[in-house]
Each structure stands twice: as structure tokens, then as C-alpha cells.
Design an enzyme around this catalytic site. Sequence first.
Site, mmCIF file in Angstrom:
data_model
loop_
_atom_site.group_PDB
_atom_site.id
_atom_site.type_symbol
_atom_site.label_atom_id
_atom_site.label_comp_id
_atom_site.label_asym_id
_atom_site.label_seq_id
_atom_site.Cartn_x
_atom_site.Cartn_y
_atom_site.Cartn_z
ATOM 1 N N ASP A 133 0.839 -1.192 0.000
ATOM 2 C CA ASP A 133 0.000 0.000 0.000
ATOM 3 C C ASP A 133 0.877 1.247 0.000
ATOM 4 O O ASP A 133 1.812 1.347 0.788
ATOM 5 C CB ASP A 133 -0.909 -0.021 1.233
ATOM 6 C CG ASP A 133 -2.001 1.028 1.131
ATOM 7 O OD1 ASP A 133 -2.441 1.326 0.010
ATOM 8 O OD2 ASP A 133 -2.410 1.550 2.189
ATOM 9 N N HIS A 171 -3.826 14.212 0.101
ATOM 10 C CA HIS A 171 -4.138 13.354 1.261
ATOM 11 C C HIS A 171 -3.021 13.448 2.306
ATOM 12 O O HIS A 171 -3.296 13.644 3.498
ATOM 13 C CB HIS A 171 -4.319 11.903 0.807
ATOM 14 C CG HIS A 171 -4.429 10.913 1.931
ATOM 15 N ND1 HIS A 171 -5.521 10.860 2.762
ATOM 16 C CD2 HIS A 171 -3.572 9.953 2.379
ATOM 17 C CE1 HIS A 171 -5.341 9.899 3.667
ATOM 18 N NE2 HIS A 171 -4.161 9.333 3.456
ATOM 19 N N GLU A 225 -9.041 4.129 -2.898
ATOM 20 C CA GLU A 225 -7.798 3.888 -3.627
ATOM 21 C C GLU A 225 -8.092 3.151 -4.928
ATOM 22 O O GLU A 225 -9.158 2.563 -5.098
ATOM 23 C CB GLU A 225 -6.832 3.025 -2.796
ATOM 24 C CG GLU A 225 -6.510 3.617 -1.423
ATOM 25 C CD GLU A 225 -5.298 2.979 -0.755
ATOM 26 O OE1 GLU A 225 -4.472 2.372 -1.463
ATOM 27 O OE2 GLU A 225 -5.186 3.105 0.470
ATOM 28 N N ARG A 228 -8.247 4.026 12.575
ATOM 29 C CA ARG A 228 -7.398 5.196 12.868
ATOM 30 C C ARG A 228 -6.851 5.190 14.284
ATOM 31 O O ARG A 228 -5.714 5.629 14.525
ATOM 32 C CB ARG A 228 -8.205 6.486 12.648
ATOM 33 C CG ARG A 228 -8.745 6.666 11.250
ATOM 34 C CD ARG A 228 -7.635 6.804 10.233
ATOM 35 N NE ARG A 228 -8.178 6.926 8.889
ATOM 36 C CZ ARG A 228 -7.457 6.736 7.786
ATOM 37 N NH1 ARG A 228 -6.178 6.405 7.873
ATOM 38 N NH2 ARG A 228 -8.010 6.869 6.605
ATOM 39 N N GLN A 239 -4.139 2.600 14.620
ATOM 40 C CA GLN A 239 -2.974 3.091 13.882
ATOM 41 C C GLN A 239 -2.212 4.151 14.682
ATOM 42 O O GLN A 239 -0.984 4.137 14.742
ATOM 43 C CB GLN A 239 -3.445 3.684 12.542
ATOM 44 C CG GLN A 239 -2.306 4.087 11.622
ATOM 45 C CD GLN A 239 -2.819 4.569 10.262
ATOM 46 O OE1 GLN A 239 -4.012 4.512 9.989
ATOM 47 N NE2 GLN A 239 -1.935 5.046 9.424
ATOM 48 N N LYS A 266 -4.383 -1.926 9.502
ATOM 49 C CA LYS A 266 -4.586 -1.977 8.054
ATOM 50 C C LYS A 266 -4.754 -3.394 7.524
ATOM 51 O O LYS A 266 -4.797 -3.573 6.317
ATOM 52 C CB LYS A 266 -3.355 -1.367 7.356
ATOM 53 C CG LYS A 266 -3.120 0.088 7.692
ATOM 54 C CD LYS A 266 -4.044 0.955 6.893
ATOM 55 C CE LYS A 266 -3.611 2.404 6.962
ATOM 56 N NZ LYS A 266 -4.429 3.209 6.050
ATOM 57 N N THR A 319 -9.201 -5.630 3.188
ATOM 58 C CA THR A 319 -8.993 -4.734 2.051
ATOM 59 C C THR A 319 -9.931 -5.236 0.959
ATOM 60 O O THR A 319 -9.850 -6.402 0.577
ATOM 61 C CB THR A 319 -7.528 -4.801 1.566
ATOM 62 O OG1 THR A 319 -6.657 -4.475 2.653
ATOM 63 C CG2 THR A 319 -7.282 -3.828 0.420
ATOM 64 N N GLU A 375 -10.369 12.718 6.695
ATOM 65 C CA GLU A 375 -10.260 14.044 6.087
ATOM 66 C C GLU A 375 -11.624 14.718 5.954
ATOM 67 O O GLU A 375 -11.762 15.908 6.200
ATOM 68 C CB GLU A 375 -9.627 13.926 4.700
ATOM 69 C CG GLU A 375 -8.202 13.441 4.702
ATOM 70 C CD GLU A 375 -7.780 12.981 3.315
ATOM 71 O OE1 GLU A 375 -8.004 11.798 2.983
ATOM 72 O OE2 GLU A 375 -7.246 13.815 2.562
HETATM 73 CA CA CA Z 1 -4.037 3.147 2.303
#
Ligand code: CA
Length: 423
Positions: A134, A141, A209, A245, A248, A261, A265, A372
Site C-alpha cells: 500500500d 491526502h 484507492e 485510525r 494506527q 490496516k 482490504t 479528512e
Molecule cells: Ca491506504
Amino acid sequence: MSHPNDPKLRSFIPVEPTSDFPIQNLPYGVFSTSADPARRVGVAIGDHVLDLAALEAAGLLAAGNAKGVFAQPSINAFMALGPDVWSKTRARISALLRHDNAELRDNADLRSRALLARKDVQLHLPVTVAGFTDFYSSKEHATNVGVMFRGKDNALQPNWLHIPIGYNGRASTVVVSGTKVRRPNGQLKPPTAEVPTFGPCKRLDFELEMGVVVGQPSEMGTMLTEAQADAMIFGFTLLNDWSARDIQQWEYVPLGPFQAKVFGTSISPWIVTREALEPFRVHGPQQDPQPLPYLAQKLANNYDLNLDVTLRTPKMSQPQRISRTNFKYMYWSSVQQLVHHASSGCAMSVGDLLGSGTISGPEKDQRGSLLELSWGGAEPLTFGDERRTFLEDGDSLAFTGWCQGDGYRVGFGEVEGTILPAV
Ligand code: CA
């Protein structure tokens, strides 16, 4: 004979101008039916799926000299045959679907076996993912996240403008659209807490993505040129890099994201070929400072590809769009990512998946994550009497993407995932 990308081509299968799957696209996927549960390779055309294994069995289609590559549960064996076979196969499928070609059109028996209604098939993960990497390649971003965490003056880390930043993720939890995603548990330590606790993630997010599917290997110990890297790219898929988040934030120093993460996915079921995207290539943003020579680009390696994100909470009758952006904004291209990935001598494999990194545009409504869009939770999104900062259980998130041609679009279908409560 016309090139398969010719905008004037028509199929005998009716295709609406707003369909993602005109004859100019022909993306590859893996499907099964209730009548025949064997997974096999097909392409999408209008509202149908064309069964390539059935065409091969009928003697109408061959992948070079290889036998049986379409009667397999992934497109890896087909990809391994290389760009020349990819191109010839696509041209042959295009010819078979043309309005003025009788071979399939007038063969009622074969049509009934090989052309299936898309709503009646089950779509599966199209690629056996060899490795998942990734990246973090949108300047908008990286800047937004940097401003939130380090302030405006230190938004971009000193290496960001020189290296396509990435980390090695997990192939084992890449799933196809429609697979439900369970809220992860993890170590949490909000800034106000003295010690960490273990429990359900409270700041569950998506990341918009694109995924690059690598279709050719590179040898350990060798670097790639721009042209070699480009030729190794088989195609692209929509990719949602689900992110925790809060997990992380506590774990990412010093080695980067880990458990935040790797719990899921999601990718879309159709791999749109690089060749189908050729008409939509554009130059990326001006890179300043100039990248080191090994990362220099001569080709237009970005794509003018529209992207939409919708959210549907359990209370909503219709999904609501929360972002619309474009893949063309990416600072580092997929080709540069691949060149950099192999630059130490790292071997690339057939079936490697490279996430582009969250795609955010310059405007506020072009941001590719809730982190964001809600500015770290400070500015909730509102929908009537509902508010969202991060994802709640039962929320469904979907991406769509398409390149707009003159009277047709080359689209990606959808990647959707619904959040299940933590165990
Ligand atoms: Ca990513």
C-alpha cells in the site's frame, strides 16, 4: 480490423451509454453460477458476463498456446502469459462481440451457454493476490493528514517529495466486493489515557484507492525501467483500504501501520485492463523537486478516472454521495510506485496488488477518507438527523469509478462493504 479501443465499435449485446461495460472495456473477472459452481474467468459486457472457458471449449477462443487458463478460479494463469497474449485475447473477444460478427451472435446454443445475465452469476475474488503493498501517493491526502497530526508547517515529511512512500500489507485479507467487514479489535490509547486498553476500534474509516494488478514477474536483484514497469501492469481495480485510525495512532511508531490496516482490504470484482484505459492516460501533476533519475517519467502515467464514494447507513433508503474525486491527481504514478518497489532488487510476482494510496483531490468534497472529510472527527458529516465522523456498525460504503469516453464509459463496477460489529 478496428482496434478494440475504437469508440465506434458496437456489440450485438445492447449496452447503455452509461454502462460501465461497453465493448471498449471488457474487464476480466471470476464467476460461478448455481448451475455450474466451478469458478471460471469471464468478461463483463453490458448486463452480461461472457464465459471465456465456454468459448475456449467451443474452439472460438485461445490464450496463445496455453490450454485451460480460463477454466481456473483466478486470472493469474492468464496474466502469466504476458502482454502480447493479453492484447491478442482482448482483440479476439472484442471481435467475437461485434455487432457484425456472426460467429457468436448467430450461434444460439453457444450464446445460451456462454452469455449469462450478470445478475444471475456469483462474482469472486478475481486474482490470487501474491502480495499486497500500500502506497501513500496523493499529495493532497498526505498534506491533509500531516496538517491534522503535525500542523501546517510540517505537513509533509521530508522524504515525501522524493520517495513513493509505501508499506508491505497482507494479501490474506484482500476480499471481493460484497464481503462484509468486521470491526477490528485492537490496542487503543487515546492521548488522554495513561495506558492502552484492548477493544473495538472506535475510529473505523475507509480509504478510496485504486489497486494495480501486476501481471508479470520481475527477477530478484533487478531494477525496472519505466517502460518495463508499465508493461507489467495488467490492470486496475477499485480498492478500499479499510483503516482503524485509533489503532494506527498508537501502533505506527516506529515501523508504520500494522494491525490498523490488515483486517480487510476490499477490491471490485472486475479488473479493467491497462489497454482499455490507454485513451484516458494523462500526465500527472508537475513533480517538484524533480525525482531522482530512476523515477523519471517520459510517459503519461496517470489516468483521468472519476471516482465516487457513497455511504448508506441502516436508516437511509438511498446511498448518499460523500466524495467525488479523480485518480489523475495522484502525485506519484503507479509506474513510479512499481519502479521504486523493485529498486532494491525486490522481486515482483504475478498477482501482486499495489494500492495507490488514498486519493484526495484539492477540494474539500474530493477527500478520500472520513478522517479528512470529518477533519479528524471535528466536522461531522450530516444527513438529515444523522451524523457521521467515522463508520458505525451496519454502515455500507461503496466506490464507483469510470473513465468518460465520447458516448461511452469505461467503468469499474463497484466495491462495496458493510460493517459488522466487533466480536
Ligand atoms: Ca491506504
